[in-house]
Design a protein around this motif. Structure first.
Motif, mmCIF file in Angstrom:
data_model
loop_
_atom_site.group_PDB
_atom_site.id
_atom_site.type_symbol
_atom_site.label_atom_id
_atom_site.label_comp_id
_atom_site.label_asym_id
_atom_site.label_seq_id
_atom_site.Cartn_x
_atom_site.Cartn_y
_atom_site.Cartn_z
ATOM 1 N N TYR A 199 0.830 -1.199 0.000
ATOM 2 C CA TYR A 199 0.000 0.000 0.000
ATOM 3 C C TYR A 199 0.868 1.255 0.000
ATOM 4 O O TYR A 199 0.550 2.246 -0.651
ATOM 5 C CB TYR A 199 -0.940 0.013 1.204
ATOM 6 N N THR A 200 1.979 1.218 0.728
ATOM 7 C CA THR A 200 2.877 2.369 0.764
ATOM 8 C C THR A 200 3.430 2.660 -0.625
ATOM 9 O O THR A 200 3.438 3.807 -1.070
ATOM 10 C CB THR A 200 4.036 2.113 1.750
ATOM 11 N N PHE A 201 3.879 1.627 -1.340
ATOM 12 C CA PHE A 201 4.378 1.829 -2.695
ATOM 13 C C PHE A 201 3.279 2.362 -3.613
ATOM 14 O O PHE A 201 3.505 3.250 -4.435
ATOM 15 C CB PHE A 201 4.939 0.526 -3.276
ATOM 16 N N TYR A 202 2.081 1.816 -3.460
ATOM 17 C CA TYR A 202 0.967 2.249 -4.295
ATOM 18 C C TYR A 202 0.631 3.719 -4.041
ATOM 19 O O TYR A 202 0.459 4.496 -4.969
ATOM 20 C CB TYR A 202 -0.257 1.377 -4.025
ATOM 21 N N SER A 203 0.556 4.102 -2.765
ATOM 22 C CA SER A 203 0.182 5.486 -2.453
ATOM 23 C C SER A 203 1.285 6.464 -2.848
ATOM 24 O O SER A 203 0.993 7.583 -3.283
ATOM 25 C CB SER A 203 -0.148 5.635 -0.969
ATOM 26 N N VAL A 204 2.544 6.085 -2.725
ATOM 27 C CA VAL A 204 3.639 6.970 -3.121
ATOM 28 C C VAL A 204 3.643 7.142 -4.635
ATOM 29 O O VAL A 204 3.904 8.239 -5.146
ATOM 30 C CB VAL A 204 4.991 6.427 -2.603
ATOM 31 N N SER A 205 3.323 6.100 -5.370
ATOM 32 C CA SER A 205 3.309 6.214 -6.824
ATOM 33 C C SER A 205 2.163 7.103 -7.304
ATOM 34 O O SER A 205 2.223 7.652 -8.401
ATOM 35 C CB SER A 205 3.203 4.837 -7.473
ATOM 36 N N GLN A 206 1.142 7.290 -6.507
ATOM 37 C CA GLN A 206 0.003 8.121 -6.887
ATOM 38 C C GLN A 206 0.231 9.602 -6.592
ATOM 39 O O GLN A 206 -0.518 10.447 -7.063
ATOM 40 C CB GLN A 206 -1.260 7.658 -6.144
#
Length: 91
Positions: A66-73
């Motif tokens: 989730y951290t990677f996903y939110s940072v990529s957004q």
């Protein structure tokens, strides 16, 4: 055992009430029973520990993903860089 082919089962005895057993034999039987109970308890705890480890690992991987996903957004850094370039171009 009743009938042909019937297996004989071990008869459970109470060592404290069984006549003819020496105190050493009673103590040995108690030790064996204790060791068996400990082995069953360890097997049960090993299963619970495995489930707990899998659960903690799943939560950890979920948070990581989730951290990677939110940072990529996130696009705020791109917007700041664009504003900075626009300010440099005006200057």
């Amino acid at each position: 055992p009743e009938g042909p082919g019937a297996a004989a089962f071990a008869k459970r005895i109470d060592p404290a009430r069984e006549p003819g057993l020496s105190p050493e034999q009673r103590r040995l039987m108690a030790q064996v029973e204790y060791a068996q109970r400990q082995r069953v308890l360890q097997r049960r705890l090993r299963g619970r520990n495995t489930l707990l480890a899998l659960g903690i690992g799943a939560v950890t991987l979920g948070v990581y993903g989730y951290t990677f996903y939110s940072v990529s957004q996130e696009r705020f850094l791109d917007e700041l860089e664009q504003e900075a370039e626009a300010a440099r171009a005006r200057a």
